[in-house]
Design a protein around this motif. Structure first.
Motif, PDB file in Angstrom:
ATOM      1  N   UNK A   1      -2.924 -15.405  -5.766  1.00  0.00           N
ATOM      2  CA  UNK A   1      -3.410 -16.575  -6.501  1.00  0.00           C
ATOM      3  C   UNK A   1      -2.766 -17.887  -6.043  1.00  0.00           C
ATOM      4  N   UNK A   2      -1.856 -17.833  -5.052  1.00  0.00           N
ATOM      5  CA  UNK A   2      -1.258 -19.064  -4.523  1.00  0.00           C
ATOM      6  C   UNK A   2      -1.380 -19.070  -3.013  1.00  0.00           C
ATOM      7  N   UNK A   3      -1.144 -20.222  -2.415  1.00  0.00           N
ATOM      8  CA  UNK A   3      -1.266 -20.352  -0.952  1.00  0.00           C
ATOM      9  C   UNK A   3      -0.069 -19.784  -0.215  1.00  0.00           C
ATOM     10  N   UNK A   4       1.111 -19.907  -0.800  1.00  0.00           N
ATOM     11  CA  UNK A   4       2.337 -19.481  -0.121  1.00  0.00           C
ATOM     12  C   UNK A   4       2.934 -18.280  -0.841  1.00  0.00           C
ATOM     13  N   UNK A   5       3.146 -17.136  -0.148  1.00  0.00           N
ATOM     14  CA  UNK A   5       3.772 -15.982  -0.805  1.00  0.00           C
ATOM     15  C   UNK A   5       5.230 -16.258  -1.141  1.00  0.00           C
ATOM     16  N   UNK A   6       5.690 -15.686  -2.224  1.00  0.00           N
ATOM     17  CA  UNK A   6       7.099 -15.802  -2.597  1.00  0.00           C
ATOM     18  C   UNK A   6       7.883 -14.718  -1.859  1.00  0.00           C
ATOM     19  N   UNK A   7       8.328 -15.070  -0.661  1.00  0.00           N
ATOM     20  CA  UNK A   7       8.905 -14.085   0.241  1.00  0.00           C
ATOM     21  C   UNK A   7      10.178 -13.458  -0.325  1.00  0.00           C
ATOM     22  N   UNK A   8      11.008 -14.236  -0.969  1.00  0.00           N
ATOM     23  CA  UNK A   8      12.241 -13.697  -1.521  1.00  0.00           C
ATOM     24  C   UNK A   8      11.991 -12.647  -2.584  1.00  0.00           C
ATOM     25  N   UNK A   9      11.013 -12.907  -3.451  1.00  0.00           N
ATOM     26  CA  UNK A   9      10.677 -11.956  -4.513  1.00  0.00           C
ATOM     27  C   UNK A   9      10.098 -10.678  -3.917  1.00  0.00           C
ATOM     28  N   UNK A  10       9.193 -10.820  -2.946  1.00  0.00           N
ATOM     29  CA  UNK A  10       8.598  -9.639  -2.311  1.00  0.00           C
ATOM     30  C   UNK A  10       9.650  -8.816  -1.580  1.00  0.00           C
ATOM     31  N   UNK A  11      10.565  -9.484  -0.882  1.00  0.00           N
ATOM     32  CA  UNK A  11      11.602  -8.766  -0.149  1.00  0.00           C
ATOM     33  C   UNK A  11      12.574  -8.062  -1.088  1.00  0.00           C
ATOM     34  N   UNK A  12      12.880  -8.687  -2.220  1.00  0.00           N
ATOM     35  CA  UNK A  12      13.738  -8.038  -3.215  1.00  0.00           C
ATOM     36  C   UNK A  12      13.068  -6.777  -3.751  1.00  0.00           C
ATOM     37  N   UNK A  13      11.762  -6.866  -4.001  1.00  0.00           N
ATOM     38  CA  UNK A  13      11.018  -5.681  -4.406  1.00  0.00           C
ATOM     39  C   UNK A  13      11.077  -4.594  -3.344  1.00  0.00           C
ATOM     40  N   UNK A  14      10.980  -4.997  -2.066  1.00  0.00           N
ATOM     41  CA  UNK A  14      11.092  -4.031  -0.978  1.00  0.00           C
ATOM     42  C   UNK A  14      12.448  -3.356  -0.944  1.00  0.00           C
ATOM     43  N   UNK A  15      13.503  -4.119  -1.226  1.00  0.00           N
ATOM     44  CA  UNK A  15      14.856  -3.544  -1.253  1.00  0.00           C
ATOM     45  C   UNK A  15      14.978  -2.483  -2.346  1.00  0.00           C
ATOM     46  N   UNK A  16      14.379  -2.761  -3.503  1.00  0.00           N
ATOM     47  CA  UNK A  16      14.404  -1.770  -4.589  1.00  0.00           C
ATOM     48  C   UNK A  16      13.606  -0.519  -4.215  1.00  0.00           C
ATOM     49  N   UNK A  17      12.479  -0.714  -3.534  1.00  0.00           N
ATOM     50  CA  UNK A  17      11.659   0.433  -3.128  1.00  0.00           C
ATOM     51  C   UNK A  17      12.402   1.295  -2.108  1.00  0.00           C
ATOM     52  N   UNK A  18      13.087   0.664  -1.156  1.00  0.00           N
ATOM     53  CA  UNK A  18      13.875   1.419  -0.184  1.00  0.00           C
ATOM     54  C   UNK A  18      14.976   2.210  -0.882  1.00  0.00           C
ATOM     55  N   UNK A  19      15.660   1.564  -1.823  1.00  0.00           N
ATOM     56  CA  UNK A  19      16.708   2.259  -2.576  1.00  0.00           C
ATOM     57  C   UNK A  19      16.140   3.452  -3.324  1.00  0.00           C
ATOM     58  N   UNK A  20      14.955   3.273  -3.919  1.00  0.00           N
ATOM     59  CA  UNK A  20      14.306   4.380  -4.633  1.00  0.00           C
ATOM     60  C   UNK A  20      13.996   5.528  -3.683  1.00  0.00           C
ATOM     61  N   UNK A  21      13.495   5.206  -2.501  1.00  0.00           N
ATOM     62  CA  UNK A  21      13.193   6.241  -1.528  1.00  0.00           C
ATOM     63  C   UNK A  21      14.429   7.004  -1.089  1.00  0.00           C
TER      64      UNK A  21
ATOM     65  N   UNK B   1      11.530   2.285  -8.085  1.00  0.00           N
ATOM     66  CA  UNK B   1      10.316   2.069  -7.297  1.00  0.00           C
ATOM     67  C   UNK B   1       9.270   1.311  -8.105  1.00  0.00           C
ATOM     68  N   UNK B   2       9.108   1.680  -9.372  1.00  0.00           N
ATOM     69  CA  UNK B   2       8.164   0.957 -10.212  1.00  0.00           C
ATOM     70  C   UNK B   2       8.525  -0.511 -10.363  1.00  0.00           C
ATOM     71  N   UNK B   3       9.832  -0.791 -10.570  1.00  0.00           N
ATOM     72  CA  UNK B   3      10.288  -2.181 -10.675  1.00  0.00           C
ATOM     73  C   UNK B   3      10.058  -2.924  -9.373  1.00  0.00           C
ATOM     74  N   UNK B   4      10.356  -2.268  -8.248  1.00  0.00           N
ATOM     75  CA  UNK B   4      10.166  -2.899  -6.947  1.00  0.00           C
ATOM     76  C   UNK B   4       8.713  -3.230  -6.670  1.00  0.00           C
ATOM     77  N   UNK B   5       7.804  -2.338  -7.073  1.00  0.00           N
ATOM     78  CA  UNK B   5       6.382  -2.591  -6.844  1.00  0.00           C
ATOM     79  C   UNK B   5       5.906  -3.785  -7.668  1.00  0.00           C
ATOM     80  N   UNK B   6       6.395  -3.901  -8.895  1.00  0.00           N
ATOM     81  CA  UNK B   6       6.030  -5.057  -9.731  1.00  0.00           C
ATOM     82  C   UNK B   6       6.497  -6.356  -9.070  1.00  0.00           C
TER      83      UNK B   6
ATOM     84  N   UNK C   1       0.828  -1.206   0.000  1.00  0.00           N
ATOM     85  CA  UNK C   1       0.000   0.000   0.000  1.00  0.00           C
ATOM     86  C   UNK C   1       0.867   1.263   0.000  1.00  0.00           C
ATOM     87  N   UNK C   2       1.886   1.293   0.858  1.00  0.00           N
ATOM     88  CA  UNK C   2       2.710   2.491   0.998  1.00  0.00           C
ATOM     89  C   UNK C   2       3.592   2.748  -0.217  1.00  0.00           C
ATOM     90  N   UNK C   3       4.140   1.697  -0.814  1.00  0.00           N
ATOM     91  CA  UNK C   3       5.071   1.886  -1.929  1.00  0.00           C
ATOM     92  C   UNK C   3       4.414   2.568  -3.136  1.00  0.00           C
TER      93      UNK C   3
END
Length: 242
Positions: free
Chosen positions: A121-141, A107-112, A12-14
């Motif tokens: 659409x799946x039972x288990x979140x892909x934590x590594x992918x989400x965290x990598x996106x978070x790292x890109x968003x932090x760098x953008x900020x 930031x756009x790449x990180x949000x994607x 939501x915040x990103x």
């Protein structure tokens, strides 16, 4: 399975931070100033001002990263143009432009990546992918915060090769420049990007799954149902606390 609260907060915040930084980047209100132009005795040929009718005009000047504007107060007379001259060539303005563009792209790449990792659409979140996106968003900020800091610190000196800011008029006084609205949008958006990215980076932490009663050393994912003795109560506790 419920999505972890940290992922929801980040997703939501990103995007909100991205919208605010983009709004700041395209608007010409990073700094603004005003000056009173003495018009005493000026004949208004072509401008509709009679001699002695107006003693002064209050001019409002605003600059952004890619556009500048000049407006006469209390009138519809407003002129905007792409930044030119010493202001455009100032290395600090160019640095801010490059950092903001890089921030928007990262930031756009990180949000994607975060959207793919958080999944709906799946039972288990892909934590590594989400965290990598978070790292890109932090760098953008951090990049946008750096751009805003450089611009704000040098705000009154940017492109000041000529005191009149490129307006050739002998009675035009020195502009007193101050931060404008776009800077505040940028600061707020950058902070939201950092907070949202950090929340997504909590996804690097491994989820704690319940263990199989028949084999305590075996970690069992309830979505896989690999242990027949796992109880429904355990599954419900996992879904709430994950």
């Amino acid at each position: 399975m419920h999505t972890p609260a940290s992922m929801v907060m980040g997703i939501v915040f990103a995007p909100l931070g991205l919208v605010l930084v983009f709004t700041a980047a395209i608007t010409p209100q990073w700094r603004e100033g005003q000056a009173r132009l003495d018009m005493t005795g000026v004949k208004g040929q072509g401008v509709g001002v009679r001699s002695g009718a107006v003693e002064a005009l209050l001019l409002l000047r605003s600059d952004g990263l890619w556009e500048s504007c000049l407006q006469v107060e209390h009138s519809e007379l407003k002129q905007c143009w792409p930044v030119t001259g010493p202001y455009q060539r100032d290395p600090r303005v160019r640095l801010a432009q490059g950092l903001i563009l890089s921030s928007l792209f990262l930031c756009g790449t990180g949000i994607v990546l975060a959207c793919i990792g958080v999944r709906c659409w799946t039972d288990i979140p892909m934590r590594g992918v989400a965290a990598t996106g978070g790292l890109l968003v932090v760098t953008a900020g951090l990049l946008s915060l750096t751009a805003l800091g450089v611009y704000t610190h040098n705000l009154a000196r940017l492109g000041m090769a000529f005191p009149s800011q490129g307006i050739n008029y002998p009675r035009f006084p020195h502009l007193i420049l101050r931060p404008a609205g776009s800077l505040y949008f940028g600061w707020l958006g950058s902070c939201l990007q950092v907070v949202g990215g950090i929340a997504l980076m909590f996804s690097f932490k491994r989820a704690r799954y319940p263990t199989c009663p028949a084999c305590p050393e075996l970690t069992v994912c309830p979505a896989c149902r690999s242990c027949p003795e796992i109880t429904k109560h355990d599954t419900e506790v996992y879904e709430v606390s994950c």
